[in-house]
Write a protein that holds these residues in place. Structure first.
Motif, PDB file in Angstrom:
ATOM      1  N   VAL A   1       8.315  -6.558  16.946  1.00 64.43           N
ATOM      2  CA  VAL A   1       8.639  -6.142  15.578  1.00 64.43           C
ATOM      3  C   VAL A   1       7.348  -6.002  14.777  1.00 64.43           C
ATOM      4  N   VAL A   2       7.173  -4.827  14.158  1.00 65.30           N
ATOM      5  CA  VAL A   2       6.005  -4.562  13.316  1.00 65.30           C
ATOM      6  C   VAL A   2       6.282  -5.116  11.921  1.00 65.30           C
ATOM      7  N   ILE A   3       5.339  -5.907  11.412  1.00 63.67           N
ATOM      8  CA  ILE A   3       5.455  -6.506  10.079  1.00 63.67           C
ATOM      9  C   ILE A   3       4.591  -5.685   9.118  1.00 63.67           C
ATOM     10  N   LEU A   4       5.208  -5.232   8.031  1.00 64.00           N
ATOM     11  CA  LEU A   4       4.488  -4.479   7.002  1.00 64.00           C
ATOM     12  C   LEU A   4       4.679  -5.157   5.652  1.00 64.00           C
ATOM     13  N   ASN A   5       3.575  -5.396   4.964  1.00 62.40           N
ATOM     14  CA  ASN A   5       3.603  -5.894   3.591  1.00 62.40           C
ATOM     15  C   ASN A   5       3.582  -4.656   2.693  1.00 62.40           C
ATOM     16  N   LEU A   6       4.759  -4.261   2.237  1.00 63.11           N
ATOM     17  CA  LEU A   6       4.911  -2.994   1.526  1.00 63.11           C
ATOM     18  C   LEU A   6       4.197  -2.992   0.183  1.00 63.11           C
ATOM     19  N   ARG A   7       3.812  -1.810  -0.248  1.00 65.97           N
ATOM     20  CA  ARG A   7       3.106  -1.642  -1.517  1.00 65.97           C
ATOM     21  C   ARG A   7       3.961  -2.080  -2.699  1.00 65.97           C
TER      22      ARG A   7
END
Length: 159
Positions: free
Chosen positions: A132-138
């Motif tokens: 699972v790719v973790i992204l800290n969204l803008r």
């Protein structure tokens, strides 16, 4: 020979050529452009790739392909850098570029932690955990995107 077979064989030959030189194959395309076929390789290395690197790879790979002679159609060979918006293709790319700004597009709607379903995500890469790719969204929330749901992902250049 089918286009995906050409890509697979060229990929194997290119990896054998690039790895000893500290380079990696980022992506490869074999497609028709107009009336001609184009075999395009995107190569990189830590610290970036130079025009001389591309010319060297093009010369050496061209000689190998002439000897192997498995591509029946006439084609143009192009070797270049992946550029500033480098695609993320391999699982290892998601660890290597941790902390960098990325844009991810998914095959289907995926909800972020706030429950907003979408197909396009922009944020700082938090890595890859258990597929699972973790992204800290803008916008402030986090998105967890299954690797197999990613259609396309690229580094984004920040000005």
């Amino acid at each position: 020979m089918a286009m995906d077979e050409v890509v697979d064989r060229v990929s194997a030959l290119a990896e054998n050529l690039l790895t000893p030189q500290g380079m990696e194959l980022v992506d490869i395309e074999y497609k028709r452009e107009g009336r001609h076929m184009v075999l395009r390789l995107f190569v990189d290395r830590d610290g970036g790739i130079t025009l001389d690197d591309c010319a060297l790879v093009s010369r050496e790979l061209s000689e190998i392909l002439d000897v192997e002679d498995f591509i029946s159609e006439n084609y143009t060979l192009e070797v270049s850098s992946p550029g500033l918006n480098r695609p993320l293709k391999k699982e290892s790319d998601y660890e290597r570029y941790r902390g960098r700004l990325v844009k991810v597009k998914t095959f289907e709607l995926v909800a972020d932690e706030a429950g907003n379903p979408r197909k396009t995500f922009l944020g700082d890469l938090g890595g890859l955990v258990d597929g699972v790719v973790i992204l800290n969204l803008r916008e402030g929330q986090i998105a967890r995107i299954p690797f197999d749901k990613i259609a396309k992902a690229n580094l984004e250049f920040e000005f």
